[in-house]
Write an enzyme that holds these catalytic residues in place. Structure first.
Site, PDB file in Angstrom:
ATOM      1  N   PHE A  61      14.641  -0.056  -1.508  1.00 29.60           N
ATOM      2  CA  PHE A  61      13.584  -0.757  -0.779  1.00 29.60           C
ATOM      3  C   PHE A  61      12.243  -0.488  -1.449  1.00 29.60           C
ATOM      4  CE2 PHE A  61      10.559  -1.177   2.806  1.00 29.60           C
ATOM      5  CZ  PHE A  61      10.848  -2.488   3.150  1.00 29.60           C
ATOM      6  N   PHE A  62      12.046   0.745  -1.941  1.00 36.87           N
ATOM      7  CA  PHE A  62      10.910   1.113  -2.767  1.00 36.87           C
ATOM      8  C   PHE A  62      11.414   1.558  -4.129  1.00 36.87           C
ATOM      9  CE2 PHE A  62       9.268   2.235   1.585  1.00 36.87           C
ATOM     10  CZ  PHE A  62       8.389   1.168   1.662  1.00 36.87           C
ATOM     11  N   ARG A 102       4.679  12.722 -14.501  1.00 39.12           N
ATOM     12  CA  ARG A 102       4.420  12.499 -13.080  1.00 39.12           C
ATOM     13  C   ARG A 102       5.348  11.422 -12.523  1.00 39.12           C
ATOM     14  NH1 ARG A 102       2.128  16.555 -13.481  1.00 39.12           N
ATOM     15  NH2 ARG A 102      -0.038  17.107 -13.017  1.00 39.12           N
ATOM     16  N   ALA A 129      -1.244  -4.875   9.030  1.00 36.25           N
ATOM     17  CA  ALA A 129      -1.093  -4.672   7.585  1.00 36.25           C
ATOM     18  C   ALA A 129       0.216  -5.261   7.112  1.00 36.25           C
ATOM     19  CB  ALA A 129      -1.157  -3.182   7.235  1.00 36.25           C
ATOM     20  N   GLU A 180       0.098 -11.849   8.380  1.00 36.12           N
ATOM     21  CA  GLU A 180       0.370 -10.618   9.128  1.00 36.12           C
ATOM     22  C   GLU A 180      -0.369 -10.588  10.462  1.00 36.12           C
ATOM     23  OE1 GLU A 180       2.562  -8.332   8.513  1.00 36.12           O
ATOM     24  OE2 GLU A 180       3.208  -9.179   6.594  1.00 36.12           O
ATOM     25  N   SER A 219      -3.108   6.474  -1.539  1.00 36.94           N
ATOM     26  CA  SER A 219      -2.834   7.879  -1.853  1.00 36.94           C
ATOM     27  C   SER A 219      -2.613   7.994  -3.355  1.00 36.94           C
ATOM     28  CB  SER A 219      -1.608   8.371  -1.076  1.00 36.94           C
ATOM     29  OG  SER A 219      -1.383   9.747  -1.298  1.00 36.94           O
ATOM     30  N   PRO A 220      -3.688   7.921  -4.161  1.00 44.39           N
ATOM     31  CA  PRO A 220      -3.549   7.780  -5.614  1.00 44.39           C
ATOM     32  C   PRO A 220      -2.948   8.985  -6.324  1.00 44.39           C
ATOM     33  CG  PRO A 220      -5.851   8.100  -5.000  1.00 44.39           C
ATOM     34  CD  PRO A 220      -5.096   7.887  -3.728  1.00 44.39           C
ATOM     35  N   GLU A 242      13.135  -7.885   9.951  1.00 40.81           N
ATOM     36  CA  GLU A 242      12.525  -6.680   9.382  1.00 40.81           C
ATOM     37  C   GLU A 242      12.588  -5.512  10.351  1.00 40.81           C
ATOM     38  OE1 GLU A 242       8.610  -7.394   7.836  1.00 40.81           O
ATOM     39  OE2 GLU A 242       9.282  -8.969   6.462  1.00 40.81           O
TER      40      GLU A 242
END
Length: 203
Positions: A22-23, A45, A90, A106, A127-128, A156
């Site tokens: 999914f990710f 990283r 979102a 949305e 969240s870089p 969903e």
């Protein structure tokens, strides 16, 4: 203040996908220039790749009310007071979509609202240190009286409750820590700084 470095000050040595579901999780190997001169050693990283997203703050400047949504967020089950979070609207930007398209979509899917006006505020990284995700942040002029009910897409597995709060009540929830997710905190703090100008223009 601009940074002294840019993309040309990074040497990307390799990138490979470690996981794709999914990710996606990618591993980057790179070197970068140092503030004291020269180059770093090789750095490795892992980066959580989930695409880019849109966040929308629905605000009614006539009634001075905001519309928030509540839904379960299982990643905070262990560390949060409750996994049901109060959030702004979102959604993810799919291939071929503009962020403006997503903002309208949305807002309808998650809150049952149509924007009377939709303005982009800024962009920010969520969240870089660990993910490439960037949010396009909009505020939407809405009629809070139209906000009600449970929304979300069945396919969903969304179960989203709509809440209408006064701007001040929402702001106090940020101060008390009741609202504790980054995009909602950012959005409500921005509103607290700018609502007077919005009210003058739209109310």
């Amino acid at each position: 203040m601009d940074s002294r470095f840019n993309r040309n000050d990074v040497q990307l040595l390799g990138k490979k996908t470690l996981y794709k579901g999914f990710f996606k999780m990618d591993e980057y190997r790179f070197k970068h220039r140092l503030f004291n001169g020269g180059w770093s050693d090789v750095v490795s990283r892992e980066v959580f790749e989930r695409g880019h997203a849109v966040v929308v703050l629905p605000y009614d400047p006539i009634s001075d009310q905001v519309v928030l949504i509540e839904q379960i967020r299982i990643p905070v089950l262990d560390s949060g007071k409750t996994p049901w979070l109060l959030e702004l609207v979102a959604g993810m930007i799919d291939c071929g979509e503009t962020s403006l398209d997503v903002a309208h979509r949305e807002l309808q899917e998650e809150a049952g609202l149509c924007a009377q006006a939709l303005m982009k505020v800024n962009e920010f990284f969520s969240s870089p240190g660990g993910t490439s995700e960037r949010f396009d942040f909009y505020w939407a002029k809405v009629s809070a009286a139209e906000a009600k009910g449970v929304h979300g897409l069945d396919h969903e597995q969304e179960d989203i409750q709509v809440h209408v709060l006064s701007r001040e009540e929402a702001y106090q929830m940020v101060i008390s820590g009741r609202i504790d997710n980054a995009s909602t905190v950012i959005g409500l703090l921005w509103l607290q700084l700018n609502y007077q100008d919005i009210v003058k223009q739209y109310a």
